[in-house]
Design a protein around this motif. Structure first.
Motif, PDB file in Angstrom:
ATOM      1  N   ALA A  15      33.538  68.809   7.782  1.00 42.96           N
ATOM      2  CA  ALA A  15      32.745  68.482   7.849  1.00 42.96           C
ATOM      3  C   ALA A  15      31.985  70.218   8.023  1.00 42.96           C
ATOM      4  O   ALA A  15      33.349  70.605   8.043  1.00 42.96           O
ATOM      5  CB  ALA A  15      32.071  68.296   9.036  1.00 42.96           C
ATOM      6  N   GLY A  48      36.251  71.322   7.254  1.00 40.38           N
ATOM      7  CA  GLY A  48      37.022  71.093   5.850  1.00 40.38           C
ATOM      8  C   GLY A  48      36.097  71.658   4.763  1.00 40.38           C
ATOM      9  O   GLY A  48      36.369  71.603   3.725  1.00 40.38           O
ATOM     10  N   TYR A  49      35.778  73.292   5.332  1.00 40.96           N
ATOM     11  CA  TYR A  49      35.888  74.785   3.976  1.00 40.96           C
ATOM     12  C   TYR A  49      36.458  75.532   4.464  1.00 40.96           C
ATOM     13  O   TYR A  49      36.597  76.358   4.987  1.00 40.96           O
ATOM     14  CB  TYR A  49      34.240  75.064   4.493  1.00 40.96           C
ATOM     15  N   ALA A 108      37.294  63.975   6.597  1.00 41.88           N
ATOM     16  CA  ALA A 108      35.637  63.936   6.579  1.00 41.88           C
ATOM     17  C   ALA A 108      35.626  64.763   5.650  1.00 41.88           C
ATOM     18  O   ALA A 108      35.261  66.390   5.987  1.00 41.88           O
ATOM     19  CB  ALA A 108      34.484  63.447   7.449  1.00 41.88           C
ATOM     20  N   PHE A 109      35.891  64.774   3.878  1.00 43.12           N
ATOM     21  CA  PHE A 109      35.376  65.312   3.289  1.00 43.12           C
ATOM     22  C   PHE A 109      33.906  65.315   1.840  1.00 43.12           C
ATOM     23  O   PHE A 109      34.168  65.600   0.965  1.00 43.12           O
ATOM     24  CB  PHE A 109      36.398  66.111   2.045  1.00 43.12           C
ATOM     25  N   VAL A 163      33.454  61.107   0.013  1.00 40.53           N
ATOM     26  CA  VAL A 163      34.546  60.049  -1.424  1.00 40.53           C
ATOM     27  C   VAL A 163      34.344  61.051  -2.719  1.00 40.53           C
ATOM     28  O   VAL A 163      33.445  61.473  -3.323  1.00 40.53           O
ATOM     29  CB  VAL A 163      33.769  58.852  -1.304  1.00 40.53           C
ATOM     30  N   LYS A 166      37.209  62.848  -2.617  1.00 41.67           N
ATOM     31  CA  LYS A 166      37.746  64.379  -2.596  1.00 41.67           C
ATOM     32  C   LYS A 166      38.869  63.770  -1.317  1.00 41.67           C
ATOM     33  O   LYS A 166      39.783  64.586  -1.949  1.00 41.67           O
ATOM     34  CB  LYS A 166      36.792  65.268  -2.094  1.00 41.67           C
ATOM     35  N   GLY A 190      34.463  60.113   5.444  1.00 38.63           N
ATOM     36  CA  GLY A 190      32.971  60.508   4.508  1.00 38.63           C
ATOM     37  C   GLY A 190      31.993  60.922   6.147  1.00 38.63           C
ATOM     38  O   GLY A 190      32.657  62.601   6.397  1.00 38.63           O
ATOM     39  N   GLY A 191      30.558  61.045   6.318  1.00 37.23           N
ATOM     40  CA  GLY A 191      29.896  61.923   6.902  1.00 37.23           C
ATOM     41  C   GLY A 191      29.839  62.032   8.610  1.00 37.23           C
ATOM     42  O   GLY A 191      28.924  61.643   8.917  1.00 37.23           O
ATOM     43  N   ASP A 250      29.133  64.216  11.119  1.00 41.07           N
ATOM     44  CA  ASP A 250      28.029  64.710  11.082  1.00 41.07           C
ATOM     45  C   ASP A 250      26.991  63.772  11.748  1.00 41.07           C
ATOM     46  O   ASP A 250      26.071  64.061  12.954  1.00 41.07           O
ATOM     47  CB  ASP A 250      27.077  64.585   9.580  1.00 41.07           C
ATOM     48  N   ARG A 284      19.410  56.986   5.378  1.00 43.16           N
ATOM     49  CA  ARG A 284      20.058  57.449   4.495  1.00 43.16           C
ATOM     50  C   ARG A 284      19.431  58.435   3.445  1.00 43.16           C
ATOM     51  O   ARG A 284      19.342  59.723   3.550  1.00 43.16           O
ATOM     52  CB  ARG A 284      22.039  57.277   4.414  1.00 43.16           C
ATOM     53  N   ARG A 333      19.556  64.405  -2.450  1.00 39.13           N
ATOM     54  CA  ARG A 333      21.297  63.787  -1.963  1.00 39.13           C
ATOM     55  C   ARG A 333      21.828  62.701  -2.359  1.00 39.13           C
ATOM     56  O   ARG A 333      22.352  62.641  -3.179  1.00 39.13           O
ATOM     57  CB  ARG A 333      22.189  64.813  -1.443  1.00 39.13           C
ATOM     58  N   ARG A 339      22.350  58.144  -5.299  1.00 36.00           N
ATOM     59  CA  ARG A 339      23.480  57.207  -4.816  1.00 36.00           C
ATOM     60  C   ARG A 339      23.095  55.600  -4.871  1.00 36.00           C
ATOM     61  O   ARG A 339      23.690  54.409  -4.543  1.00 36.00           O
ATOM     62  CB  ARG A 339      24.263  57.232  -3.151  1.00 36.00           C
TER      63      ARG A 339
END
Ligand code: UDP
Length: 438
Positions: free
Chosen positions: A300, A327-328, A352-353, A355, A357, A378-379, A382, A405, A412, A416
């Protein structure tokens, strides 16, 4: 003050009528009778409104089964046994005939689940509070089990219901059960231990068992990678062979979200529970605090994992967070990140990067990572950092967390959900009829 006399009371001045001796007993009686009055009149009104249908159903039952009603022995309020009615040719449970039980006062529309004699005998004395309520045709526990989110025990939910029951709340429960019924259906289907979607084996399990499994693997010193999959992940796996390969290799894949339940339905199976990372996280933290196991949170935006860790530490002061990291980071910082994780001594690594990744990263580095358990989440940070609010419980109860969501991040998420969900169901259907090419 005119003719109006007031007497000072502990909470200020109250009008004289307040002290009339009959008033408080009358109000108390009224308040305790109110739920019963509502149920009685609602059941009565429904019985009258549905009379033609009920008579027709009775006739059919008589013709098919030779009698109108079948009764099941249940334990009701004050542990008094009663006979829960159903039309003889239909399954017991939420059957229109139960309106007669509500009308008669054996049951309420909303309340703790009606128990069989054996179940009632097994209720410990300290959970006896449930027996001071009429059993409900609709119950909070039954609702959450149906959608697969009954992670708290039944006793806790019954107690909560006892203290928080309101007429509006009960109506909400009935409505949510109705809506979730449309969405989730009842699960009287076979429940295999693994579910196959597009060639990927998903563990069909419960939240409690999944957490036990994690702790056991750590205790036995048997490393494992865990992935959570929702329909979106399975869509990605369908077209991304690398990710699919990882899902085939990891020790455990867990089912995330209502979409998997729908998929199961298409395949003719039942799903034990919605074992997603977001609901697992606080329960895992609680268990880790008990078991003295530590967590590392990786991923995150900067500061988010740390904030999530702080929030969890407030809730579980005994919890050990071995470290956090955003995560950056640049590819050349990877070695240092892995080194930091390993030096932290964490037992469990949450990554948490997003999916796929996170899964690909974990799989690539699995032999260099020391935590016994690693999972992609995942998120999740957050949500727990408070950066993105999670869907309210009532939406989750009717299986619509995904719509929340979608509203949060429409730009985004639309692909999905709006495209991904139907596409997933279409592919599951193709799999069912043996036409899906993998
Ligand atoms: N993220 C990250 N590094 C990256 C890309 C994404 O740490 O290079 C984080 C991002 O900040 C977010 C999470 O990964 O916190 C992905 O969240 P998302 O809601 O997409 O998760 P999913 O729904 O895919 O599980």
């Amino acid at each position: 003050m005119g003719g109006h006399t007031t007497i000072p009371g502990p909470l200020g001045k109250r009008p004289r009528w307040y002290w009339r001796p009959w008033l408080l007993p009358l109000l108390t009686l009224g308040a305790s009778l109110l739920p019963r009055i509502i149920d009685f009149s609602m059941a009565g009104a429904l019985l009258i409104l549905l009379a033609p249908l009920l008579l027709f159903r009775a006739l059919i039952a008589k013709l098919r089964a030779g009698r109108v009603f079948a009764a099941t022995e249940r334990v009701g309020r004050f542990q008094m046994p009663f006979r829960q009615l159903a039309f003889a040719d239909d399954a017991p449970g939420r059957n229109l005939a139960v309106l007669l039980n509500v009308f008669r006062g054996d049951m309420a529309f909303a309340g703790p689940r009606a128990l069989s004699l054996e179940e009632a005998a097994a209720v410990p004395a300290d959970q006896g509070i449930r027996f001071s309520l009429r059993p409900g045709v609709f119950s909070p526990y039954a609702l959450r089990s149906k959608v697969g989110i009954a992670y708290e025990g039944e006793a806790d939910l019954d107690r909560e219901f006892y203290y928080t029951e309101t007429a509006a709340g009960n109506l909400g429960l009935v409505v949510r059960t109705g809506v979730s019924g449309l969405l989730a259906g009842d699960a009287a289907r076979p429940m295999p231990d693994h579910l196959d979607f597009f060639g990927i084996a998903i563990a069909n399990t419960t939240m409690g068992e999944a957490i036990d499994w994690i702790v056991r693997r750590i205790r036995d010193d048997r490393p494992a990678t865990i992935a959570f999959v929702n329909p979106d992940c399975l869509n990605i796996a369908y077209t991304n062979p690398e990710y699919r390969e990882v899902l085939n290799q990891v020790e455990r894949v867990l089912p995330d979200g209502i979409g998997i339940r729908f998929g199961c339905r298409i395949l003719g199976f039942g799903l034990r529970a919605n074992v997603n990372g977001t609901d697992m996280f606080p329960r895992l933290c609680e268990r880790c605090a008990d078991e003295k196991l530590s967590l590392f949170l990786l991923g995150a935006r900067p500061g988010v994992a740390r904030q999530a860790a702080e929030n969890m530490l407030q809730r579980y002061p005994d919890l050990k967070i071995a470290g956090t990291r955003d995560g950056y980071f640049a590819p050349d910082a990877e070695a240092e990140v892995i080194e930091t994780i390993n030096r932290s001594g964490a037992d469990i690594l949450l990554v948490a990067f997003g999916v796929p990744k996170q899964e690909l990263w974990l799989w690539k580095h699995r032999s260099r990572l020391k935590p016994r358990i690693a999972m992609g989440v995942g998120g999740l940070f957050d949500f727990y950092s408070g950066r993105i609010p999670r869907a309210p419980l009532w939406l989750r109860e009717i299986g619509l967390e995904w719509s929340w969501r979608l509203l949060q991040e429409p730009g985004r998420m639309w692909r999905r959900y709006i495209i991904g969900n139907p596409l997933f169901l279409y592919r599951v259907w193709r799999q069912k009829i043996g036409k899906l090419v993998i």
